[in-house]
Structure formats: structure tokens, C-alpha cells
Motif scaffolding. Structure first.
Motif, PDB file in Angstrom:
ATOM      1  N   THR A 175       6.405  11.389  16.188  1.00 39.07           N
ATOM      2  CA  THR A 175       5.604  10.687  15.174  1.00 39.07           C
ATOM      3  C   THR A 175       6.453  10.346  13.949  1.00 39.07           C
ATOM      4  OG1 THR A 175       4.177  12.554  15.698  1.00 39.07           O
ATOM      5  CG2 THR A 175       3.210  10.789  14.388  1.00 39.07           C
ATOM      6  N   TYR A 176       7.541  11.066  13.761  1.00 39.34           N
ATOM      7  CA  TYR A 176       8.370  10.830  12.574  1.00 39.34           C
ATOM      8  C   TYR A 176       9.219   9.567  12.694  1.00 39.34           C
ATOM      9  CZ  TYR A 176       6.900  15.204  10.464  1.00 39.34           C
ATOM     10  OH  TYR A 176       6.147  16.182   9.879  1.00 39.34           O
ATOM     11  N   PHE A 186      -0.417   9.610  12.428  1.00 38.39           N
ATOM     12  CA  PHE A 186      -0.689  11.029  12.198  1.00 38.39           C
ATOM     13  C   PHE A 186      -2.211  11.219  12.254  1.00 38.39           C
ATOM     14  CE2 PHE A 186       3.537  10.650  10.425  1.00 38.39           C
ATOM     15  CZ  PHE A 186       4.119  11.904  10.545  1.00 38.39           C
ATOM     16  N   LYS A 187      -2.668  12.455  12.228  1.00 40.28           N
ATOM     17  CA  LYS A 187      -4.129  12.680  12.337  1.00 40.28           C
ATOM     18  C   LYS A 187      -4.856  12.271  11.062  1.00 40.28           C
ATOM     19  CE  LYS A 187      -4.277  16.345  15.807  1.00 40.28           C
ATOM     20  NZ  LYS A 187      -2.896  16.875  15.704  1.00 40.28           N
ATOM     21  N   SER A 188      -4.222  12.423   9.893  1.00 43.19           N
ATOM     22  CA  SER A 188      -4.871  12.040   8.639  1.00 43.19           C
ATOM     23  C   SER A 188      -3.817  11.491   7.683  1.00 43.19           C
ATOM     24  CB  SER A 188      -5.577  13.250   8.011  1.00 43.19           C
ATOM     25  OG  SER A 188      -4.611  14.184   7.596  1.00 43.19           O
ATOM     26  N   ALA A 230       0.870  -1.176   0.000  1.00 40.06           N
ATOM     27  CA  ALA A 230       0.000   0.000   0.000  1.00 40.06           C
ATOM     28  C   ALA A 230       0.908   1.228   0.000  1.00 40.06           C
ATOM     29  CB  ALA A 230      -0.880   0.005   1.245  1.00 40.06           C
ATOM     30  N   LEU A 231       0.386   2.315  -0.537  1.00 38.67           N
ATOM     31  CA  LEU A 231       1.139   3.572  -0.546  1.00 38.67           C
ATOM     32  C   LEU A 231       0.379   4.576   0.311  1.00 38.67           C
ATOM     33  CD1 LEU A 231       3.462   5.309  -1.692  1.00 38.67           C
ATOM     34  CD2 LEU A 231       1.979   5.838  -3.630  1.00 38.67           C
ATOM     35  N   LEU A 232       1.042   5.035   1.372  1.00 38.71           N
ATOM     36  CA  LEU A 232       0.408   6.008   2.264  1.00 38.71           C
ATOM     37  C   LEU A 232       1.190   7.311   2.245  1.00 38.71           C
ATOM     38  CD1 LEU A 232       0.117   2.980   3.786  1.00 38.71           C
ATOM     39  CD2 LEU A 232      -1.034   4.407   5.476  1.00 38.71           C
ATOM     40  N   SER A 233       0.492   8.418   2.380  1.00 40.32           N
ATOM     41  CA  SER A 233       1.161   9.717   2.478  1.00 40.32           C
ATOM     42  C   SER A 233       2.077   9.742   3.695  1.00 40.32           C
ATOM     43  CB  SER A 233       0.121  10.822   2.629  1.00 40.32           C
ATOM     44  OG  SER A 233      -0.750  10.491   3.715  1.00 40.32           O
ATOM     45  N   ASN A 234       1.632   9.080   4.764  1.00 43.97           N
ATOM     46  CA  ASN A 234       2.323   9.013   6.060  1.00 43.97           C
ATOM     47  C   ASN A 234       1.618   7.918   6.860  1.00 43.97           C
ATOM     48  OD1 ASN A 234       0.521  11.748   5.826  1.00 43.97           O
ATOM     49  ND2 ASN A 234      -0.032  10.528   7.622  1.00 43.97           N
ATOM     50  N   HIS A 235       2.273   7.422   7.921  1.00 41.56           N
ATOM     51  CA  HIS A 235       1.631   6.307   8.640  1.00 41.56           C
ATOM     52  C   HIS A 235       0.399   6.794   9.423  1.00 41.56           C
ATOM     53  CE1 HIS A 235       3.308   7.544  12.441  1.00 41.56           C
ATOM     54  NE2 HIS A 235       4.542   7.369  12.038  1.00 41.56           N
ATOM     55  N   THR A 236      -0.339   5.826   9.972  1.00 40.87           N
ATOM     56  CA  THR A 236      -1.682   6.141  10.472  1.00 40.87           C
ATOM     57  C   THR A 236      -1.696   6.649  11.916  1.00 40.87           C
ATOM     58  OG1 THR A 236      -2.072   3.851  11.165  1.00 40.87           O
ATOM     59  CG2 THR A 236      -2.682   4.423   8.908  1.00 40.87           C
ATOM     60  N   GLY A 266      -3.308  -2.734  23.166  1.00 40.75           N
ATOM     61  CA  GLY A 266      -4.677  -3.230  23.266  1.00 40.75           C
ATOM     62  C   GLY A 266      -5.599  -2.776  22.155  1.00 40.75           C
ATOM     63  N   LYS A 267      -5.080  -1.997  21.202  1.00 36.99           N
ATOM     64  CA  LYS A 267      -5.955  -1.485  20.116  1.00 36.99           C
ATOM     65  C   LYS A 267      -5.364  -1.812  18.750  1.00 36.99           C
ATOM     66  CE  LYS A 267      -7.865   2.640  22.330  1.00 36.99           C
ATOM     67  NZ  LYS A 267      -6.895   3.416  23.095  1.00 36.99           N
ATOM     68  N   LEU A 268      -6.274  -2.082  17.798  1.00 36.72           N
ATOM     69  CA  LEU A 268      -5.830  -2.263  16.411  1.00 36.72           C
ATOM     70  C   LEU A 268      -5.596  -0.894  15.791  1.00 36.72           C
ATOM     71  CD1 LEU A 268      -8.310  -5.076  15.348  1.00 36.72           C
ATOM     72  CD2 LEU A 268      -5.846  -5.309  15.702  1.00 36.72           C
ATOM     73  N   TYR A 269      -4.649  -0.810  14.833  1.00 35.83           N
ATOM     74  CA  TYR A 269      -4.421   0.448  14.129  1.00 35.83           C
ATOM     75  C   TYR A 269      -5.660   0.803  13.309  1.00 35.83           C
ATOM     76  CZ  TYR A 269       0.577  -0.451  15.052  1.00 35.83           C
ATOM     77  OH  TYR A 269       1.785  -0.709  15.646  1.00 35.83           O
ATOM     78  N   ALA A 270      -5.774   2.073  12.953  1.00 37.83           N
ATOM     79  CA  ALA A 270      -6.902   2.563  12.158  1.00 37.83           C
ATOM     80  C   ALA A 270      -7.069   1.713  10.902  1.00 37.83           C
ATOM     81  CB  ALA A 270      -6.656   4.016  11.769  1.00 37.83           C
ATOM     82  N   GLY A 271      -8.301   1.345  10.595  1.00 39.46           N
ATOM     83  CA  GLY A 271      -8.572   0.599   9.357  1.00 39.46           C
ATOM     84  C   GLY A 271      -8.613  -0.900   9.545  1.00 39.46           C
TER      85      GLY A 271
END
Ligand code: PXL
Length: 277
Positions: free
Chosen positions: A254-255, A46-48, A38-44, A111-116
Motif C-alpha cells: 500500500t505504501y 488505506f482503510k481510512s 487536496a491534502l490527505l493523510s494517506n491515499h484512499t 472497473g471501480k471508481l476510487y472512494a469518494g
């Protein structure tokens, strides 16, 4: 020189996945081929972010590899990004791997899954973990994949039961990462059926992408002929140092972790006298 394939997302900003695995494995003196899932602008974290699922490209890529008779001495998978990629990755391992398989089922923490991601994605990873010579979940990932209760406070028996669960899926060796023990952090492993633990003093804050640094360094060690225990210990020490180096700079957390600042440790480790192997 060993040639390996690493399969994970490409996050343009925020060091994780391929932008961690490629430099670290190259530092080990391993020819590192990459398949971005997958190609992401930045990892998840970040806020968006933007997200493009690249699974549509995989059939053309693998057809070309087949025509060219390309294969790999090992495969290391990390964050994938979508359920359909799991079956594609299993197929790639079957067709192109002739060595060691490391599966890092990167999908969550604390304890939480990443966004998505959802419980179905977590459970679907079980059949991928079954192909692993070494699987490197954290406690969150192991519990979600196995459909067990997540515990933030745990003991030896709980960690051992997670390891046994992963081994029952088919994984030959299990390395549970990010395990807390008092003020320390490290790994709880089941290696050739025996428990092995290693911990170092925990740095003050968690950092993003450190699981990817750990798995990359672990796979590098294994592929350069170090035993799993020796590689697991080096990966702990290297990850810890990368985190410490981050706090010497003012780069926002975050970087990602400053693994570049202790890069020479990889070369020194690779040159460790043969007796250590
Ligand atoms: O392995 C961490 C990771 C990798 N890739 C992406 C992520 C994360 C963690 O959030 O978002 C895209």
C-alpha cells in the motif's frame, strides 16, 4: 530548463500523485512546480484517511501567479479529488499554460471508481480531457468518462473505440494504460490518429500509484523532447522496474512502488543519443 506545473493531490503517506510526480520529473531535469488540490493523510486505498479539499486556496494562488506573470511550459494533471476542482483546473490551463498538456484522469481501476467519486465526477472529467495533448486513462477511467460499458476482458476493437471516444472529446493523443494482453501489460495508444501498442511481462501483483509513475515518466520524456512513442515505451519499462524493485524490499504494498530504486534509469534515458529522440 523547462518549467512545468503538476496539479494533483498531496497524500502524505503512500506514494502517489505529487509525491511521485515531483521526484520523477525533477529526475528528468525539469523544474517542477506543484499545485496540491487536496491534502490527505494517506491515499484512499488505506482503510481510512483524512481529506481536505484545497479548492478554496486556488483563487488566491492564481491571482498571485497572475501578478507575478508566472507561466509554464507544460501542465500535467492527475487525481484531483472533487468536482469543483475540474473547472478550476481547466481555468488554470487556459490562463497559465504555454506548452504541452497531459491529463491523467486518475479516478479508478479494475472497473471501480476510487472512494469518494461517482459517475457524475467521471463524466465531468470529459471536458478536462478535451484540453489534453495527451490523455492517459486506464480502461476503467476511459469507459467511465465516456459512459460506456466497462469490460474486464477486451479486444482490439473495444480499446480502439475507447481511444476514438477520448479523441472525439478533443484529446489530441490517447494512451490507455494498464492494458492486459495475455501475461503482458502495457499501453494501447492512438498517436496522431494511428494505433501504437507496447507491452511488457506483467509482474505478479498490482501496486498502488503505478499509474502516477507511468504518467510522470511519460510527461518527463515528452518535456525532454522525446517523441510520444519513445516516451510511452520508456514509461512502461520504468513502471515495470519500479514494481519489480518493490518486491525486493519488505515495504508493504500500500505504501507504493519502489521507483527510487531505479531512479538512475531516468537519467540514463534522458542521456540517450539524439537519434532516439
Ligand atoms: O492515482 C492514484 C491515487 C492518487 N491519489 C489518491 C488516491 C489514489 C488512488 O487510490 O487515493 C488520494
Amino acid at each position: 530548463m523547462k518549467r512545468i506545473l503538476t496539479i494533483q493531490d498531496f497524500s502524505c503517506v503512500g506514494k502517489c500523485s505529487l509525491t511521485v510526480a515531483l521526484p520523477i520529473l525533477s529526475g528528468f531535469g525539469i523544474e517542477t512546480c506543484a499545485l496540491p488540490t487536496a491534502l490527505l493523510s494517506n491515499h484512499t486505498a488505506f482503510k481510512s484517511w483524512s481529506f481536505d479539499n484545497l479548492s478554496r486556496d486556488i483563487p488566491d494562488i492564481t491571482a498571485a501567479w497572475e501578478r507575478e506573470k508566472i507561466d509554464f511550459d507544460g501542465v500535467y494533471t492527475g487525481y484531483l479529488g472533487a468536482k469543483e476542482l475540474i473547472e478550476q483546473v481547466k481555468d488554470i490551463i487556459r490562463r497559465f499554460n504555454r506548452g504541452t498538456v497531459l491529463i491523467d484522469p486518475a479516478m479508478g481501476d479494475n472497473g471501480k471508481l476510487y472512494a469518494g467519486f461517482d459517475a457524475e465526477y467521471a463524466r465531468a472529467n470529459a471536458s478536462l480531457c478535451a484540453l489534453a495533448d495527451v490523455v492517459t486513462p486506464n480502461v476503467t477511467e476511459a469507459s467511465m468518462i465516456l459512459g460506456r460499458e466497462y469490460k474486464s476482458e477486451y479486444d482490439y476493437e473495444y480499446l480502439l473505440s475507447l481511444c476514438r471516444g477520448m479523441a472525439d472529446l478533443g484529446a489530441k493523443n490517447v494512451v490507455i494504460t494498464g492494458v492486459r494482453k495475455g501475461d503482458n501489460i502495457g499501453v494501447f495508444c492512438l498517436i496522431d490518429g494511428e494505433v501504437f501498442e507496447y507491452y511488457t511481462a506483467k509482474e505478479k501483483t498490482d501496486l498502488h500509484g503505478t499509474g502516477d509513475i507511468y504518467s510522470s515518466a511519460l510527461f518527463g520524456g515528452i518535456m525532454r523532447g522525446f517523441c510520444l512513442k519513445e516516451s510511452a515505451v520508456f514509461a512502461c519499462e520504468y513502471t515495470k522496474k519500479a514494481i519489480r524493485c518493490t518486491f525486493l524490499t519488505d515495504n508493504p504494498r500500500t505504501y507504493g512502488a519502489g521507483f527510487e530504486d531505479c531512479y538512475e534509469d531516468i537519467v540514463n534515458f534522458v542521456n540517450t543519443p539524439k537519434g532516439k529522440k
